[in-house]
Design a protein around this motif. Sequence first.
Motif, PDB file in Angstrom:
ATOM      1  N   VAL A  68       6.131  -1.394   7.594  1.00 30.44           N
ATOM      2  CA  VAL A  68       5.547   0.166   7.319  1.00 30.44           C
ATOM      3  C   VAL A  68       6.865   1.217   7.492  1.00 30.44           C
ATOM      4  CG1 VAL A  68       4.194   2.123   8.322  1.00 30.44           C
ATOM      5  CG2 VAL A  68       3.659  -0.634   8.810  1.00 30.44           C
ATOM      6  N   ILE A  69       6.886   2.088   6.571  1.00 31.74           N
ATOM      7  CA  ILE A  69       7.873   2.980   6.390  1.00 31.74           C
ATOM      8  C   ILE A  69       7.050   4.256   6.242  1.00 31.74           C
ATOM      9  CG2 ILE A  69       9.527   4.061   4.971  1.00 31.74           C
ATOM     10  CD1 ILE A  69      10.316   0.959   4.099  1.00 31.74           C
ATOM     11  N   SER A  70       7.472   5.453   7.196  1.00 36.23           N
ATOM     12  CA  SER A  70       6.653   6.744   7.083  1.00 36.23           C
ATOM     13  C   SER A  70       7.814   7.817   6.950  1.00 36.23           C
ATOM     14  CB  SER A  70       5.846   6.867   8.382  1.00 36.23           C
ATOM     15  OG  SER A  70       6.964   6.756   9.588  1.00 36.23           O
ATOM     16  N   HIS A  71       7.469   9.047   7.176  1.00 41.48           N
ATOM     17  CA  HIS A  71       8.054  10.305   7.008  1.00 41.48           C
ATOM     18  C   HIS A  71       7.897  11.180   8.288  1.00 41.48           C
ATOM     19  CE1 HIS A  71       9.834  10.106   2.989  1.00 41.48           C
ATOM     20  NE2 HIS A  71       8.553   9.507   2.500  1.00 41.48           N
ATOM     21  N   ASP A  72       8.817  12.046   8.792  1.00 40.06           N
ATOM     22  CA  ASP A  72       8.613  13.009   9.823  1.00 40.06           C
ATOM     23  C   ASP A  72       8.671  12.106  11.296  1.00 40.06           C
ATOM     24  OD1 ASP A  72       8.493  14.962   7.906  1.00 40.06           O
ATOM     25  OD2 ASP A  72       6.117  14.566   7.942  1.00 40.06           O
ATOM     26  N   LEU A  73       9.672  12.287  11.765  1.00 42.22           N
ATOM     27  CA  LEU A  73      10.152  12.011  13.220  1.00 42.22           C
ATOM     28  C   LEU A  73       9.336  12.701  14.172  1.00 42.22           C
ATOM     29  CD1 LEU A  73      11.264   9.520  14.348  1.00 42.22           C
ATOM     30  CD2 LEU A  73      13.464  10.925  14.501  1.00 42.22           C
ATOM     31  N   THR A  74       7.922  12.348  14.353  1.00 41.96           N
ATOM     32  CA  THR A  74       7.221  13.102  15.369  1.00 41.96           C
ATOM     33  C   THR A  74       7.114  12.298  16.723  1.00 41.96           C
ATOM     34  OG1 THR A  74       5.040  11.977  14.628  1.00 41.96           O
ATOM     35  CG2 THR A  74       5.529  14.204  13.694  1.00 41.96           C
ATOM     36  N   GLU A  75       6.656  13.034  17.597  1.00 40.64           N
ATOM     37  CA  GLU A  75       6.236  12.224  18.957  1.00 40.64           C
ATOM     38  C   GLU A  75       5.620  10.754  18.706  1.00 40.64           C
ATOM     39  OE1 GLU A  75       8.025  12.599  21.764  1.00 40.64           O
ATOM     40  OE2 GLU A  75       9.214  14.202  20.679  1.00 40.64           O
ATOM     41  N   TYR A  96       3.692   1.812   2.868  1.00 39.60           N
ATOM     42  CA  TYR A  96       4.391   3.454   2.597  1.00 39.60           C
ATOM     43  C   TYR A  96       3.509   4.407   2.900  1.00 39.60           C
ATOM     44  CZ  TYR A  96       6.873   7.261   0.772  1.00 39.60           C
ATOM     45  OH  TYR A  96       7.345   8.455   0.359  1.00 39.60           O
ATOM     46  N   MET A  97       3.818   5.161   3.769  1.00 40.48           N
ATOM     47  CA  MET A  97       2.969   6.315   4.321  1.00 40.48           C
ATOM     48  C   MET A  97       3.688   7.792   4.033  1.00 40.48           C
ATOM     49  SD  MET A  97       0.157   5.324   5.833  1.00 40.48           S
ATOM     50  CE  MET A  97      -0.286   6.833   6.519  1.00 40.48           C
ATOM     51  N   ALA A  98       3.348   8.229   2.718  1.00 41.78           N
ATOM     52  CA  ALA A  98       4.048   9.512   2.388  1.00 41.78           C
ATOM     53  C   ALA A  98       3.496  10.713   3.087  1.00 41.78           C
ATOM     54  CB  ALA A  98       3.845   9.602   0.879  1.00 41.78           C
ATOM     55  N   ASN A  99       2.721  10.338   3.915  1.00 41.11           N
ATOM     56  CA  ASN A  99       2.111  11.679   4.749  1.00 41.11           C
ATOM     57  C   ASN A  99       1.796  11.350   6.076  1.00 41.11           C
ATOM     58  OD1 ASN A  99       0.351   9.313   4.045  1.00 41.11           O
ATOM     59  ND2 ASN A  99      -1.477  10.510   4.483  1.00 41.11           N
ATOM     60  N   HIS A 100       0.954  12.203   7.083  1.00 47.99           N
ATOM     61  CA  HIS A 100       0.813  11.935   8.386  1.00 47.99           C
ATOM     62  C   HIS A 100      -0.214  10.935   8.487  1.00 47.99           C
ATOM     63  CE1 HIS A 100       2.932  15.518   8.898  1.00 47.99           C
ATOM     64  NE2 HIS A 100       2.326  16.050   8.093  1.00 47.99           N
ATOM     65  N   SER A 101      -0.841  10.757   9.686  1.00 47.30           N
ATOM     66  CA  SER A 101      -1.891   9.759  10.080  1.00 47.30           C
ATOM     67  C   SER A 101      -1.278   8.472  10.064  1.00 47.30           C
ATOM     68  CB  SER A 101      -3.256   9.864   9.275  1.00 47.30           C
ATOM     69  OG  SER A 101      -3.044   9.466   8.220  1.00 47.30           O
ATOM     70  N   VAL A 102      -0.067   8.342  10.312  1.00 51.90           N
ATOM     71  CA  VAL A 102       0.642   7.128  10.545  1.00 51.90           C
ATOM     72  C   VAL A 102      -0.013   6.176  11.717  1.00 51.90           C
ATOM     73  CG1 VAL A 102       2.960   5.653  10.886  1.00 51.90           C
ATOM     74  CG2 VAL A 102       2.731   8.072   9.602  1.00 51.90           C
ATOM     75  N   SER A 103      -0.203   6.793  12.722  1.00 55.43           N
ATOM     76  CA  SER A 103      -1.033   5.873  13.540  1.00 55.43           C
ATOM     77  C   SER A 103      -2.193   5.191  13.320  1.00 55.43           C
ATOM     78  CB  SER A 103      -1.313   6.874  15.088  1.00 55.43           C
ATOM     79  OG  SER A 103      -1.963   7.891  14.606  1.00 55.43           O
ATOM     80  N   GLY A 104      -2.969   5.825  12.453  1.00 56.00           N
ATOM     81  CA  GLY A 104      -4.207   5.296  11.887  1.00 56.00           C
ATOM     82  C   GLY A 104      -3.741   3.929  11.160  1.00 56.00           C
ATOM     83  N   CYS A 105      -2.682   4.103  10.371  1.00 60.86           N
ATOM     84  CA  CYS A 105      -2.160   2.858   9.538  1.00 60.86           C
ATOM     85  C   CYS A 105      -1.890   1.749  10.567  1.00 60.86           C
ATOM     86  CB  CYS A 105      -1.155   3.175   8.623  1.00 60.86           C
ATOM     87  SG  CYS A 105      -0.186   2.049   8.029  1.00 60.86           S
ATOM     88  N   ILE A 154       0.946  -1.257   0.108  1.00 57.14           N
ATOM     89  CA  ILE A 154       0.133  -0.262   0.114  1.00 57.14           C
ATOM     90  C   ILE A 154       0.937   1.110  -0.285  1.00 57.14           C
ATOM     91  CG2 ILE A 154      -1.768   1.429   1.445  1.00 57.14           C
ATOM     92  CD1 ILE A 154      -2.521  -1.268   2.663  1.00 57.14           C
ATOM     93  N   ALA A 155       0.402   2.248  -0.631  1.00 55.08           N
ATOM     94  CA  ALA A 155       1.208   3.540  -0.846  1.00 55.08           C
ATOM     95  C   ALA A 155       0.213   4.661  -0.529  1.00 55.08           C
ATOM     96  CB  ALA A 155       1.962   3.766  -2.133  1.00 55.08           C
ATOM     97  N   ALA A 156       0.299   5.187   0.643  1.00 58.72           N
ATOM     98  CA  ALA A 156      -0.714   6.436   1.106  1.00 58.72           C
ATOM     99  C   ALA A 156      -0.190   7.637   1.099  1.00 58.72           C
ATOM    100  CB  ALA A 156      -1.282   6.053   2.672  1.00 58.72           C
ATOM    101  N   VAL A 157      -1.094   8.377   0.423  1.00 60.49           N
ATOM    102  CA  VAL A 157      -0.824   9.953   0.346  1.00 60.49           C
ATOM    103  C   VAL A 157      -2.134  10.753   0.985  1.00 60.49           C
ATOM    104  CG1 VAL A 157       0.780  10.027  -1.609  1.00 60.49           C
ATOM    105  CG2 VAL A 157      -1.665  10.332  -1.985  1.00 60.49           C
ATOM    106  N   ALA A 158      -1.834  11.860   1.576  1.00 60.40           N
ATOM    107  CA  ALA A 158      -3.156  12.434   2.007  1.00 60.40           C
ATOM    108  C   ALA A 158      -3.993  12.836   0.687  1.00 60.40           C
ATOM    109  CB  ALA A 158      -2.496  13.980   2.936  1.00 60.40           C
ATOM    110  N   ASN A 159      -3.184  13.549  -0.137  1.00 58.10           N
ATOM    111  CA  ASN A 159      -4.155  13.933  -1.356  1.00 58.10           C
ATOM    112  C   ASN A 159      -2.862  14.131  -2.427  1.00 58.10           C
ATOM    113  OD1 ASN A 159      -5.263  15.769  -3.529  1.00 58.10           O
ATOM    114  ND2 ASN A 159      -6.296  16.883  -1.845  1.00 58.10           N
TER     115      ASN A 159
END
Length: 168
Positions: free
Chosen positions: A127-134, A103-112, A41-46
Amino acid sequence: TYNSDISDCNRLCFVGQDLAASGRVAGELMAKYLRPGDQLIAAVANPNFHAHRLRLQGFCDLLYEKGFQKSSIHMIETYNDYMLTFQNVKDVLRQVPEIKGVYMANHSVSGCAEAIHSMGLTGKIHVISHDLTESTKRLLKSGRIDFAIAQDIYQQGYLPLLELRKYL
């Protein structure tokens, strides 16, 4: 401009991540776990959002170079919404139980991550994502995601001010 570039504008400079290269890094990481023919799966916000589109393009280009086919990559849109991400990931996992990566190209990684966990597939789907948030730090520590590709947000906010000062 900073963080998200604006094409064809009269900008002084752009400070931010090389988005296509960042997507390629994600593709290289995914290709180490999956083989051509594996489903993902490849996910984008929009897809109209410049940053996510470029990340996705870099990701897909790298996988195509490695022999993956378009038919193996199931695209979803999440609009950075937790519930929409959760539902869309879960829907694809039900329709294509052979999914091996997301692949999460966007936010909402927690939902995934929660959708994968709710189906008992944590650790079986990479699962591979972007942005190292809390949130992504917690997901990494818990083993619910494998990688988060960071960008230096502090520098992206600080360097444009320095450039503007030099310019003025």
